[in-house]
Design an enzyme around this catalytic site. Structure first.
Site, short mmCIF file in Angstrom:
data_model
loop_
_atom_site.label_atom_id
_atom_site.label_comp_id
_atom_site.label_asym_id
_atom_site.label_seq_id
_atom_site.Cartn_x
_atom_site.Cartn_y
_atom_site.Cartn_z
N ARG A 116 25.34 23.65 1.87
CA ARG A 116 26.60 24.25 1.40
C ARG A 116 27.80 23.74 2.17
NH1 ARG A 116 23.77 29.89 2.15
NH2 ARG A 116 22.81 28.46 3.62
N SER A 175 21.90 34.45 1.61
CA SER A 175 21.12 35.69 1.75
C SER A 175 21.81 36.63 2.73
CB SER A 175 19.70 35.38 2.23
OG SER A 175 18.99 34.69 1.23
N HIS A 177 19.52 29.87 -4.20
CA HIS A 177 18.17 29.29 -4.13
C HIS A 177 17.68 28.85 -5.51
CE1 HIS A 177 17.78 32.29 -0.61
NE2 HIS A 177 17.76 31.10 -0.04
N LYS A 180 11.63 36.86 13.47
CA LYS A 180 12.79 37.09 12.62
C LYS A 180 12.68 38.44 11.93
CE LYS A 180 15.59 33.84 9.93
NZ LYS A 180 15.59 32.52 9.33
#
Ligand code: ADP
Length: 164
Positions: free
Chosen positions: A92, A130, A19, A43
């Site tokens: 990514r 993460s 990040h 979440k």
């Protein structure tokens, strides 16, 4: 000319070097980057909202062009609310692209005046997520090079009971 403001939305559970690298590169493109930590009651996160926000603030404490906020609801609505013409996201891999494309098309439909800008991860950080960082934390692994040092110390203190 009005300042170019980008909103970088995410969960940041926790913030990683993946990040921070995207944000640092974005500072060459935008006048300000607002990191928006989305509040999503659906979440489950490893770290509390307060911790996630605190760690982002800690890392960017000497960068006046970066701020951290929390938001609920649609990302494009929040972008409009804070005067951000751009959303910032990192890419990514192909699955990242597929995921982002659908959200982007929906955002274009909802709010055509907000555009999303993507930065492709560098070889140095493209393996960092993460999710994987949380696995390392769960199994008490070494976080060196995955999350910023100051944050690493707090994560160790929080999860591993260590203070140094
Ligand atoms: P979300 O829950 O919205 O995916 P994340 O906090 O996981 O939130 O990620 C926020 C943004 O950061 C996403 O655009 C994600 O692709 C990007 N990102 C995460 N890790 C990296 C990395 N290593 N390199 C580039 N971008 C990354």
């Amino acid at each position: 000319m009005s300042p170019r403001v980008a909103l970088f939305p995410g969960t940041f559970d926790p913030i990683t070097y993946g990040h921070t690298e995207i944000i640092e590169r974005a500072l060459a493109l935008f006048d300000r980057v607002v990191i928006g930590v989305g509040i999503n009651s659906q979440k489950q996160t490893m770290f509390t909202l307060e911790q996630r926000v605190r760690w982002i603030g800690l890392h960017f404490k000497n960068e006046p062009r970066v701020s951290v906020e929390t938001f609920t609801g649609l990302t494009v609505n929040y972008a409009r609310q804070i005067g951000a013409r751009y959303l910032l996201r990192g890419l990514r891999s192909a699955p990242d692209f597929e995921y982002e494309k659908n959200i982007d098309l929906l955002n274009q439909h909802l709010s055509p005046e907000v555009d999303t800008v993507y930065l492709i991860a560098t070889p140095a950080t493209h393996h960092i997520s993460s999710t994987l960082v949380r696995e390392v934390i769960r199994f008490k692994g070494n976080l060196d090079g995955l999350v910023p040092d100051a944050i690493m110390a707090e994560i160790y203190a929080d999860r591993l009971g260590a203070t140094s």
